[in-house]
Design an enzyme around this catalytic site. Sequence first.
Site, PDB file in Angstrom:
ATOM      1  N   GLU A 265       0.853  -1.372   0.174  1.00 33.11           N
ATOM      2  CA  GLU A 265       0.381   0.226  -0.358  1.00 33.11           C
ATOM      3  C   GLU A 265       0.594   1.259   0.270  1.00 33.11           C
ATOM      4  OE1 GLU A 265      -3.190   0.001  -0.588  1.00 33.11           O
ATOM      5  OE2 GLU A 265      -3.430  -2.261  -0.259  1.00 33.11           O
ATOM      6  N   CYS A 302      -1.701   8.441   3.958  1.00 30.35           N
ATOM      7  CA  CYS A 302      -2.059   8.388   2.403  1.00 30.35           C
ATOM      8  C   CYS A 302      -2.932   8.336   0.863  1.00 30.35           C
ATOM      9  CB  CYS A 302      -2.054   6.022   2.217  1.00 30.35           C
ATOM     10  SG  CYS A 302      -2.944   5.745   3.299  1.00 30.35           S
TER      11      CYS A 302
HETATM   12  P1  NAP Z   1       9.146   3.813   3.816  1.00 30.05           P
HETATM   13  O1  NAP Z   1      10.174   4.667   3.426  1.00 30.05           O
HETATM   14  O2  NAP Z   1       8.608   3.574   2.662  1.00 30.05           O
HETATM   15  O3  NAP Z   1       9.726   2.981   4.705  1.00 30.05           O
HETATM   16  C1  NAP Z   1       8.527   1.952   4.698  1.00 30.05           C
HETATM   17  C2  NAP Z   1       9.354   1.001   5.720  1.00 30.05           C
HETATM   18  O4  NAP Z   1       9.966   0.280   4.578  1.00 30.05           O
HETATM   19  C3  NAP Z   1       9.809   0.798   6.324  1.00 30.05           C
HETATM   20  O5  NAP Z   1      10.635  -0.244   7.229  1.00 30.05           O
HETATM   21  C4  NAP Z   1      11.449   1.078   5.397  1.00 30.05           C
HETATM   22  O6  NAP Z   1      12.429   0.662   6.425  1.00 30.05           O
HETATM   23  C5  NAP Z   1      11.030  -0.410   4.527  1.00 30.05           C
HETATM   24  N1  NAP Z   1      11.825   0.094   2.896  1.00 30.05           N
HETATM   25  C6  NAP Z   1      11.772   0.971   2.534  1.00 30.05           C
HETATM   26  N2  NAP Z   1      12.058   1.598   1.153  1.00 30.05           N
HETATM   27  C7  NAP Z   1      13.127  -0.177   1.216  1.00 30.05           C
HETATM   28  C8  NAP Z   1      13.932  -0.286   0.547  1.00 30.05           C
HETATM   29  N3  NAP Z   1      14.087   0.307  -0.264  1.00 30.05           N
HETATM   30  N4  NAP Z   1      14.364  -1.888   1.123  1.00 30.05           N
HETATM   31  C9  NAP Z   1      14.322  -2.506   2.123  1.00 30.05           C
HETATM   32  N5  NAP Z   1      12.878  -1.868   2.562  1.00 30.05           N
HETATM   33  C10 NAP Z   1      12.522  -0.516   2.809  1.00 30.05           C
HETATM   34  O7  NAP Z   1       7.523   4.777   3.858  1.00 30.05           O
HETATM   35  P2  NAP Z   1       7.465   5.935   5.084  1.00 30.05           P
HETATM   36  O8  NAP Z   1       8.168   7.381   5.350  1.00 30.05           O
HETATM   37  O9  NAP Z   1       7.553   5.289   6.634  1.00 30.05           O
HETATM   38  O10 NAP Z   1       5.421   6.179   5.146  1.00 30.05           O
HETATM   39  C11 NAP Z   1       5.418   6.938   4.238  1.00 30.05           C
HETATM   40  C12 NAP Z   1       4.436   6.673   2.905  1.00 30.05           C
HETATM   41  O11 NAP Z   1       3.797   5.606   3.278  1.00 30.05           O
HETATM   42  C13 NAP Z   1       3.910   8.107   2.423  1.00 30.05           C
HETATM   43  O12 NAP Z   1       4.665   7.597   0.366  1.00 30.05           O
HETATM   44  C14 NAP Z   1       2.533   7.077   2.614  1.00 30.05           C
HETATM   45  O13 NAP Z   1       1.146   8.149   1.483  1.00 30.05           O
HETATM   46  C15 NAP Z   1       2.520   6.369   2.485  1.00 30.05           C
HETATM   47  N6  NAP Z   1       1.444   5.540   3.847  1.00 30.05           N
HETATM   48  C16 NAP Z   1       0.743   4.583   2.608  1.00 30.05           C
HETATM   49  C17 NAP Z   1      -0.579   3.807   3.574  1.00 30.05           C
HETATM   50  C18 NAP Z   1      -1.706   2.846   2.477  1.00 30.05           C
HETATM   51  O14 NAP Z   1      -2.284   2.396   3.251  1.00 30.05           O
HETATM   52  N7  NAP Z   1      -1.109   3.482   0.513  1.00 30.05           N
HETATM   53  C19 NAP Z   1      -0.895   4.177   4.413  1.00 30.05           C
HETATM   54  C20 NAP Z   1       0.415   4.616   5.537  1.00 30.05           C
HETATM   55  C21 NAP Z   1       0.970   5.607   4.742  1.00 30.05           C
HETATM   56  P3  NAP Z   1      13.658   2.147   7.444  1.00 30.05           P
HETATM   57  O15 NAP Z   1      12.384   2.022   8.188  1.00 30.05           O
HETATM   58  O16 NAP Z   1      14.917   1.059   6.909  1.00 30.05           O
HETATM   59  O17 NAP Z   1      13.918   3.191   6.912  1.00 30.05           O
END
Ligand code: NAP
Length: 525
Positions: A265, A302
């Site tokens: 998501e 999101c």
């Molecule tokens: P994120 O930076 O993508 O991080 C999410 C998790 O994934 C973290 O544990 C991160 O590790 C890991 N991760 C990210 N990139 C990775 C990679 N290339 N390889 C391995 N692991 C990786 O997201 P965020 O900043 O926490 O959240 C904000 C985003 O979430 C926004 O874009 C928002 O729109 C979206 N969101 C979507 C929903 C939905 O239901 N669609 C709900 C809430 C939020 P680390 O901890 O080490 O960084």
Amino acid sequence: MTDITGQSLIAGEWITPAGKEYTSINPYTKEVFNAFKSCGVEEIEKAVSAAAYAYQQMRKMDGETIGTFLEAVADEIEALGDILLETGDTETGLGLARMTGERGRTTGQIRAFAAIAKKGEWVEAAIDTAIPDRAPLPKPDLRRMMTGIGPVAVFGASNFPFAFGVLGGDTASALAAGNPVIVKGHSAHPATSELFAKAIDAAIQKTGFPKGAFSLLQGANRELGTELVKHPVIQAVGFTGSEGGGRALMDIAAARPQPIPVYAEMGSINPVFLGPNTIKSTGDGIAAGLAGSVCMGTGQFCTSPGLAIMLEDANFEAKMVEALDAAPRGYLLNPRIQGSLQDAFKRFESIEGCEWLNKADFEEGSMTPPNAVFKTTGDVFLKEPELAEEAFGPVNLMVVCKDEVQMLEVGNSLKGQLTGSIHADEDPELAKAVLAILEQKVGRIIFNGYPTGVEVCPSQQHGGPYPSSSVSWATSVGADAIRRFARFVSYQATPDAFLPSALKNDNPLNIFRKVNGEMSQAKIG
Ligand code: NAP
């Protein structure tokens, strides 16, 4: 945060990993906590082998046992008390009121999945009895139901540290389907994650549930997540986060010798279509509502409405500016989100024909961004794809089109979205045309409302076409979230003694099943 140890939980054992040290940061004060260390491949190996063992126990469990365990998990979250709310707030800046509401949503989701597991109908049992004398060939007895798939890796997002966190909807739905879960803890709120792990650890101890059913691997290294997804024992991934992160994990999962599904998501800009006649007559109220939705949670949802698609309307524009300027500034979650929002402002400002209507200070490193409204034309939007990228924060881009045909063109140009909203009571023809576009582009269509605020109930669809989600049919919210972590198995001519309870002749679970095409609770034969 005196109770925080900085440890990870692997199958009932609290360990201090040897990996890289990292900090979480209080957005209010920028104070840092140094107590966390990253797990690595050694810890992954321990967690997955315990999960593989636990899966063999869990797949034979009845729904009553799993449901009772999930209820205990919800109770233990509540038993953590205020320390959970305070820690969540300290690591995210989301505020105690939001943390209190999100805790209720989280325990509510877990109890809902407990009820689903206990009721047992989620397995969609279907029985087609044999017709031995059917011509030209006899029909065999066939019975089908859903079952868990095996160990699931879960990644939560920084903006929902409870409801999409360690014990959020992905973990609850995967456990409810009978799967062990290994969570890769988010590096921005490790103390919060540790508290949730304490709650599930206590529930495991109290109910005697298999210890390998849950592990929390804390870490701030991307290798941890990628190696976890690559591990052959992992059978699916639940991810909530950025498009970049979700896509990276999808590619890794697809490149495995055994590709596995990643239910990601991701971000969304949630377009809001505004009919010209409608905003002429009721625009003041719509501007107030839209601005409220843009600012909610400092825009860190999101479902935040990032785009307003409309015709020129000076009054509406002025009302939006007024409402956004009147709203207090909120806090951003962490420095990474801060950096990417600042980049988004720079990106918008660098595009010719895109104007920041209520330009205000946003100093380098500031955790309190302005509530911003940008304006561009339909022509510019259609030729600058960067304007359609998520700006994660309190930002709305007004796309002022030259006519209604261009509004539809802008709609058609959008990638998949979680939601799309329509305010066009006085523009019925436009509403009809926009609806036809949104039905093909989004997961949830909203009339006369705003996309923030996701009701948790069976008819909710929280997921849409790529890139808002990796699998457009899937929802991460609501009862059907369980389907992501299950698969169907058919049993042909299988002796009753060997069948799972849901498919036995005497219906010991007393659940509704489809028997020869009709829903029935009756015993067969
Ligand atoms: P994120 O930076 O993508 O991080 C999410 C998790 O994934 C973290 O544990 C991160 O590790 C890991 N991760 C990210 N990139 C990775 C990679 N290339 N390889 C391995 N692991 C990786 O997201 P965020 O900043 O926490 O959240 C904000 C985003 O979430 C926004 O874009 C928002 O729109 C979206 N969101 C979507 C929903 C939905 O239901 N669609 C709900 C809430 C939020 P680390 O901890 O080490 O960084």
